[in-house]
Design an enzyme around this catalytic site. Structure first.
Site, PDB file in Angstrom:
ATOM      1  N   VAL A 151      76.750 -69.480  84.709  1.00  0.00           N
ATOM      2  CA  VAL A 151      75.374 -69.558  84.412  1.00  0.00           C
ATOM      3  C   VAL A 151      75.025 -69.464  82.652  1.00  0.00           C
ATOM      4  O   VAL A 151      75.774 -68.608  81.912  1.00  0.00           O
ATOM      5  CB  VAL A 151      74.537 -67.910  84.910  1.00  0.00           C
ATOM      6  CG1 VAL A 151      73.139 -67.951  84.512  1.00  0.00           C
ATOM      7  CG2 VAL A 151      74.851 -68.055  86.426  1.00  0.00           C
ATOM      8  N   GLY A 194      78.672 -68.444  89.490  1.00  0.00           N
ATOM      9  CA  GLY A 194      78.031 -69.649  89.729  1.00  0.00           C
ATOM     10  C   GLY A 194      78.564 -70.779  89.779  1.00  0.00           C
ATOM     11  O   GLY A 194      78.473 -71.772  90.366  1.00  0.00           O
ATOM     12  N   ILE A 415      43.245 -96.144  97.856  1.00  0.00           N
ATOM     13  CA  ILE A 415      42.670 -96.573  99.268  1.00  0.00           C
ATOM     14  C   ILE A 415      41.172 -96.701  99.047  1.00  0.00           C
ATOM     15  O   ILE A 415      40.501 -96.168  98.183  1.00  0.00           O
ATOM     16  CB  ILE A 415      42.873 -95.485 100.014  1.00  0.00           C
ATOM     17  CG1 ILE A 415      44.340 -95.371 100.180  1.00  0.00           C
ATOM     18  CG2 ILE A 415      42.226 -96.207 101.655  1.00  0.00           C
ATOM     19  CD1 ILE A 415      44.805 -94.493 101.238  1.00  0.00           C
ATOM     20  N   ALA A 455      46.141 -91.441  96.659  1.00  0.00           N
ATOM     21  CA  ALA A 455      46.538 -90.962  97.918  1.00  0.00           C
ATOM     22  C   ALA A 455      47.571 -92.276  98.204  1.00  0.00           C
ATOM     23  O   ALA A 455      48.542 -92.249  99.160  1.00  0.00           O
ATOM     24  CB  ALA A 455      45.711 -90.788  99.113  1.00  0.00           C
TER      25      ALA A 455
END
Length: 577
Positions: A151, A194, A415, A455
């Protein structure tokens, strides 16, 4: 099915010298951005201790290890500029991509031992999640080049804990193993705490003779103070302990090869570790290419360098999507699905390296007269309408049935909107497409050619809205945003303008804020920004897109989870009619 696939109809037209000349400025603009991206990549690669100093220590850098390990000409890097936490070093301290090892496709990731000996840094857990997802989606091995000092302690709060924290390799590797996807790890250097996660959780460990992995490293073991605080006497004791553990760190080869047996193999040289990985990769489950190829691989007839002249740098200019696609696929051949329906999108079957692949892309410019059929306004390419959404739903569903991997090419402004569009059920059809994508369970990738907007960015294979997206590529002309900056400014400040106008106040301060917002949208949607924040997984030169398509197709067909025999496919028959 040989008559369907061996020779498909050719498409696309050669560019004349005059057309190239007229588009020379466009090509120069794209190449200039690619040069900027490459400069950022080189900066990231040079972070940390210089290569010659690493080599003087008797070690190879992560880049030298990867070059030795990966079959020449197959490396397709991903996440090179990924830096969501804006680390000063400019990356997440791991580098990854798709490549072949001993003729087998694999997802490959290595710690950068030039910076803090490969320490954990902020943003790294998300990078590793992307990598394990990629191996999971393509059902190919995950290969680690481990050299992790643990770490970066001063910043532990940025990445240690949380659901997406640095501990996730434990369960993600377990998940891959449970799915039959092997995780191989070549281990170098000192890997305490880690740093040991990737050194114990893989399937098979290949160790260098000088490496070690341990629950706690020398610094941890020597750093405990019974007094609850440090003083000079404690500091002297710490110095003595640190020297002891530096001389012989815990978890050496003598422990984990001779005693615990965690290390399957130990090698005297750095190259020996990589040779061990290569040897095991030869035995990885994989179908021979002839099992799934529908034709012999062949290059496009049309020159892929034409892409620099064909894809407009100016986002408002129209172009032919088929012209682009014809320069990326085998023989410049295709089989288009429902060409007379939903003209705003292209859907069709193509070949990449001899494999059958589905392609979906936005068309640009004015569409056919009286389209969309439900409205009294003309349809414009880049926008999605009723027929196009229905066509994509059908096509994707059939691809799932026939087990054909999908490549999305996106250049969409969104859209269709308004009450007329709502009555035409576009909202439900968009969600239907997301449902169709989800139920296919075939690998998919997305290439954002220019605009990824609203979207439509989600429903057209976007990584946010489905779990089958293996990776997303951007190019020099890529822009990704919820809406265009000018549109966003108008939406945010239109009511304010009305109030200021009615009150008789000066409009200029509001106009200034609108321009400021539009510029912010522009700045935060550039290709380099998209790569750094993870909106795309890599920015690639236009003339390298085909290399990634080949890697994707090869990996998708290497060891698929399910098979549709070629002679039982229905999509080619429906397409041909």
């Amino acid at each position: 099915m040989r008559p369907y696939f061996e020779k498909m109809p050719e498409f696309g037209q050669p560019l004349t010298s005059q057309a190239k000349k007229e588009a020379s400025e466009n090509a120069a603009q794209i190449l200039a951005v690619e040069k900027e991206v490459d400069a950022e990549v080189q900066k990231v690669k040079l972070t940390g201790i210089p290569e010659e100093k690493i080599n003087a220590r008797g070690q190879l850098t992560v880049w030298q290890r990867l070059r030795y390990l990966i079959d020449p000409g197959t490396w397709c890097p991903l996440h090179t500029l990924y830096n969501p936490a804006e680390n000063q070093e400019g990356h997440t301290n791991v580098f990854d991509g798709l490549g072949k090892i001993s003729g087998r496709w694999a997802v490959i990731i290595g710690f950068d031992n030039k910076y803090m000996a490969g320490a954990w840094v902020a943003g790294q857990p998300d990078n590793i999640l992307r990598v394990t997802n990629l191996a999971k989606r393509l059902n190919v091995p995950l290969v680690w080049v481990v050299n992790c000092s643990g770490v970066k302690l001063p910043e532990q709060e940025k990445f240690y804990a949380n659901r997406r924290g640095s501990g996730t390799p434990f369960y993600r590797h377990a998940e891959l193993n449970q799915m039959g996807i092997p995780v191989l790890a070549g281990i170098y250097g000192t890997n305490p705490a880690g740093g040991g996660y990737q050194g114990i959780s893989p399937t098979i460990l290949f160790a260098h003779k000088d490496c070690n992995i341990a629950v706690g490293g020398g610094g941890i073991l020597s750093g405990m103070s019974p007094k609850g605080a440090f003083d000079v006497e404690g500091a002297e004791a710490l110095i003595s302990a640190a020297k002891q553990y530096k001389a012989k760190p815990p978890g050496s080869v003598s422990i984990h090869y001779d005693e615990t047996g965690f290390f399957r193999h130990v090698f005297d040289t750095e190259e020996g570790v990589l040779d061990g990985l290569k040897e095991y990769m030869k035995e990885i489950p994989a179908y021979a290419p002839k099992f799934f190829r529908v034709a012999k691989p062949k290059a496009p007839i049309l020159d892929e360098r034409d892409l620099y002249h064909l894809l407009p740098f100016n986002q408002k200019r129209a172009y032919s999507f088929e012209q682009l696609l014809s320069r990326m696929v085998d023989g410049s051949e295709h089989m288009e699905f429902r060409p007379d329906y939903g003209p705003e999108v292209y859907t069709g079957l193509v070949k990449v390296d001899g494999y059958l692949v589905a392609a979906i892309g936005n068309r640009q410019g004015f569409l056919k007269p009286d389209y969309p059929e439900y409205a009294d306004y003309p349809g414009i390419g880049g926008k999605l309408y009723r027929q196009g959404l229905i066509k994509m739903n059908e096509f994707v569903t059939l691809c799932g049935r026939d087990r054909i991997p999908i490549v999305w090419f996106q250049d969409t402004s969104g859209i269709d909107v308004g009450d007329i569009a709502e009555k035409a059920e576009l909202l439900g059809l968009g969600q239907s497409l997301i449902y169709s994508i989800q139920q296919t369970d075939v690998p998919q990738i997305l290439i954002v050619l220019r605009k990824g907007t609203a979207a439509a960015h989600y429903v057209m294979g976007g990584p946010t809205a489905n779990r089958h997206n293996a990776f997303t590529l951007g190019v020099a002309t890529t822009e990704i945003y919820v809406m265009h900056g000018e549109t966003a400014s108008a939406a945010s400040y239109s009511r304010r303008l009305v109030k200021e106008k009615d009150a008789g106040r000066d409009l200029q301060p509001v106009v200034d804020k609108m321009n400021e917002m539009a510029k912010s949208y522009y700045d935060n949607s550039r290709p380099i920004y998209c790569a750094q924040k993870g909106l795309v997984d890599e920015i690639v030169p236009l003339n390298q897109i085909r290399s990634y398509l080949r890697a994707f197709a090869g990996a998708a067909y290497q060891n698929p989870k399910s098979i549709c025999p070629q002679h039982q496919m229905i999509l080619p028959r429906i397409t041909k009619g």
